[in-house]
Design an enzyme around this catalytic site. Structure first.
Site, PDB file in Angstrom:
ATOM      1  N   GLY A  55      13.948  -9.025  48.850  1.00 50.33           N
ATOM      2  CA  GLY A  55      12.658  -9.189  49.515  1.00 50.33           C
ATOM      3  C   GLY A  55      12.230 -10.642  49.575  1.00 50.33           C
ATOM      4  CD  GLU A  56      11.703 -13.417  54.486  1.00 49.09           C
ATOM      5  OE1 GLU A  56      10.519 -13.366  54.909  1.00 49.09           O
ATOM      6  OE2 GLU A  56      12.648 -13.822  55.161  1.00 49.09           O
ATOM      7  CG  HIS A 102      11.768  -1.520  45.625  1.00 48.36           C
ATOM      8  ND1 HIS A 102      10.633  -1.238  44.907  1.00 48.36           N
ATOM      9  CD2 HIS A 102      12.337  -2.590  45.021  1.00 48.36           C
ATOM     10  CE1 HIS A 102      10.530  -2.087  43.887  1.00 48.36           C
ATOM     11  NE2 HIS A 102      11.545  -2.927  43.942  1.00 48.36           N
ATOM     12  CG  MET A 126      14.396  -5.693  37.880  1.00 43.68           C
ATOM     13  SD  MET A 126      14.011  -6.828  36.535  1.00 43.68           S
ATOM     14  CE  MET A 126      12.354  -7.246  36.933  1.00 43.68           C
ATOM     15  N   GLY A 127      13.634  -1.097  39.375  1.00 44.33           N
ATOM     16  CA  GLY A 127      12.922   0.183  39.345  1.00 44.33           C
ATOM     17  C   GLY A 127      11.456   0.028  39.728  1.00 44.33           C
ATOM     18  CB  ALA A 128       8.388   0.004  39.044  1.00 42.51           C
ATOM     19  CD  GLN A 175      14.965 -10.531  36.336  1.00 40.08           C
ATOM     20  OE1 GLN A 175      16.096 -10.138  36.556  1.00 40.08           O
ATOM     21  NE2 GLN A 175      14.046 -10.596  37.295  1.00 40.08           N
ATOM     22  CD  GLN A 195      14.743 -12.337  42.696  1.00 36.24           C
ATOM     23  OE1 GLN A 195      14.462 -12.272  41.506  1.00 36.24           O
ATOM     24  NE2 GLN A 195      14.643 -11.293  43.483  1.00 36.24           N
ATOM     25  CG  HIS A 243       6.883  -1.111  45.603  1.00 38.37           C
ATOM     26  ND1 HIS A 243       7.276  -1.891  46.665  1.00 38.37           N
ATOM     27  CD2 HIS A 243       7.010  -1.890  44.501  1.00 38.37           C
ATOM     28  CE1 HIS A 243       7.612  -3.090  46.226  1.00 38.37           C
ATOM     29  NE2 HIS A 243       7.465  -3.113  44.912  1.00 38.37           N
TER      30      HIS A 243
HETATM   31  O1  PAF Z   1      13.737  -8.872  42.315  1.00 38.04           O
HETATM   32  C1  PAF Z   1      14.102  -8.105  41.402  1.00 38.04           C
HETATM   33  O2  PAF Z   1      13.744  -6.922  41.349  1.00 38.04           O
HETATM   34  C2  PAF Z   1      15.005  -8.645  40.318  1.00 38.04           C
HETATM   35  O3  PAF Z   1      14.733  -9.983  40.052  1.00 38.04           O
HETATM   36  C3  PAF Z   1      16.511  -8.452  40.631  1.00 38.04           C
HETATM   37  C4  PAF Z   1      16.934  -9.226  41.851  1.00 38.04           C
HETATM   38  C5  PAF Z   1      16.796  -6.974  40.826  1.00 38.04           C
HETATM   39  C6  PAF Z   1      17.335  -8.959  39.441  1.00 38.04           C
HETATM   40  O4  PAF Z   1      17.005  -8.304  38.265  1.00 38.04           O
END
Ligand code: PAF
Length: 282
Positions: free
Chosen positions: A149-150, A37, A30-32, A61, A155, A34
Site C-alpha cells: 500500500g502507498e 488490504h 501483519m493481519g488485522a 520491525q 516502506q 481491512h
Molecule cells: O506493511 C505491513 O503490513 C508490514 O510492514 C509488512 C510489509 C507486511 C512487513 O511486515
C-alpha cells in the site's frame, strides 16, 4: 483457499505452482485485515494467475515491546475475511521460527539513505526489520509481482530498493491509499479511535488536499506554517511531522524544481493513536 502454517508446506505448494507455470501475485500483511488490504488483492487478482497473502506480525520491525503486544491479532477472523473476498488462493501464516530460524534478529541493510528520512528518524531499526521479513517472505513465496500500500510510502520505496539491490526477479507494485468516505486513510489503527476522534481525524486528509492547492502557489515554509497552525488549533491532536519530499529520494525539499515529483507526508497523533498519511502533489 489453502492455508499454510509452515515453510515446508508452502515450499511444496510453490514448487507445484511454478511447475505449472502460474504467475504469482503476493501481498504480505501483519493481519488485522481491512478494506485497504482487500484493495491489494483486488489489483493482484487482475494481474496474476494466483494470489498469495501472508499474515505475520513481525517482531523485529517494532520499536518497543508494548507496541508489539498491543498490535491487534485475530488470525481466524482474518482467514474468514480472506475466504469471503474470493480474491486469495492461498495464505501463509508462518511461525516465528519459519521466518527467523537463526533467532529473532534483523539483517542490516543499506537503503541508500531512504531509511534515514521521516519514519527512520523516529523508529530506529524499523526498516531493517521490514527488510528482513520482506526479503525472507519474497524468497519463500517467489512471486512474480508483489503489492504494497502507498500509505506506507517510505516502506514501499525501501522495498523497491531492497528488490533492486538483491536483484530479485520480482516487480513491486504500489497500490493507492484506500480511504474511508471521510477521506481518512484506512488503517488497522483506526479501530482504536472513538467515533468523535475518527470524525475529527478527517482533517488530516483535508489538510493534505489544501497543501496540494497551495503547492507551487506559496513557498514551502508558508505551507509548513499553515499546516502547523491547523493542528495547533485542533484539540486532542498533535502533529508529529509534516514534510514535503522529493518522491525519488524522500529527502525533504526547500524548493520546488520544475521537473521533479513531490509528495507531502504527515504523521498526527489523535489521542494515543499515531496516524500516517501522504499525498502526491500535482
Ligand atoms: O506493511 C505491513 O503490513 C508490514 O510492514 C509488512 C510489509 C507486511 C512487513 O511486515
Amino acid at each position: 483457499m489453502e492455508i499454510f502454517r509452515s515453510r515446508q508446506t508452502l515450499r511444496n505448494y510453490i514448487e507445484r505452482q511454478k511447475e505449472m507455470g502460474k504467475k504469482i501475485g503476493f501481498a504480505p500483511t501483519m493481519g488485522a485485515l481491512h478494506k485497504g488490504h482487500l484493495s491489494l488483492y483486488e489489483v493482484a487478482r487482475k494481474e496474476n494467475d494466483l494470489v498469495i497473502s501472508s499474515i505475520f506480525v513481525n517482531p523485529t520491525q517494532f520499536n518497543n515491546q508494548e507496541d508489539l503486544e498491543k498490535y491487534p491479532r485475530n488470525v481466524e477472523n482474518d482467514l474468514k475475511i480472506l475466504n469471503k473476498s474470493g480474491w486469495v488462493d492461498a495464505v501463509y501464516v508462518p511461525e516465528v521460527t519459519d521466518i527467523y530460524p537463526q533467532g529473532l534478529e534483523s539483517k542490516s541493510y543499506d537503503f541508500q539513505g531512504l531509511e534515514e528520512e521521516m519514519e527512520g528518524k523516529s523508529r530506529p531499526g524499523h526498516f531493517d526489520g521490514v527488510g528482513t521479513v520482506v526479503e525472507e517472505l519474497l524468497r519463500q513465496v517467489q512471486p512474480d509481482n508483489a503489492y504494497f500500500g502507498e500509505k506506507d510510502y517510505q516502506q514501499l520505496a525501501i522495498i523497491k530498493k531492497l528488490v533492486e539491490t538483491l536483484k530479485l526477479p520480482i516487480k513491486i507494485h504500489g497500490v493507492a491509499i484506500y480511504r474511508e468516505e471521510s477521506g481518512l486513510a484506512m488503517s488497522s489503527r483506526n479501530e482504536r479511535l472513538s467515533s468523535s476522534q475518527k470524525d475529527a481525524a478527517k482533517i488530516i486528509h483535508q489538510t493534505l488536499l489544501k497543501v496540494n492547492d497551495w503547492f507551487r502557489v506559496i513557498t514551502i515554509h508558508e505551507i509548513e506554517d499553515r499546516v502547523k497552525d491547523i493542528f495547533e488549533n485542533e484539540k486532542g491532536m498533535q502533529l508529529e511531522y509534516f514534510e514535503i519530499a522529493e518522491e525519488a529520494t524522500l529527502k525533504k525539499t526547500d524548493f520546488f524544481y520544475k521537473d521533479r515529483d513531490y509528495r507531502a507526508f504527515i504523521v498526527v497523533h489523535v489521542g494515543d493513536v499515531r496516524l500516517i498519511d501522504n499525498l502526491h502533489l500535482d
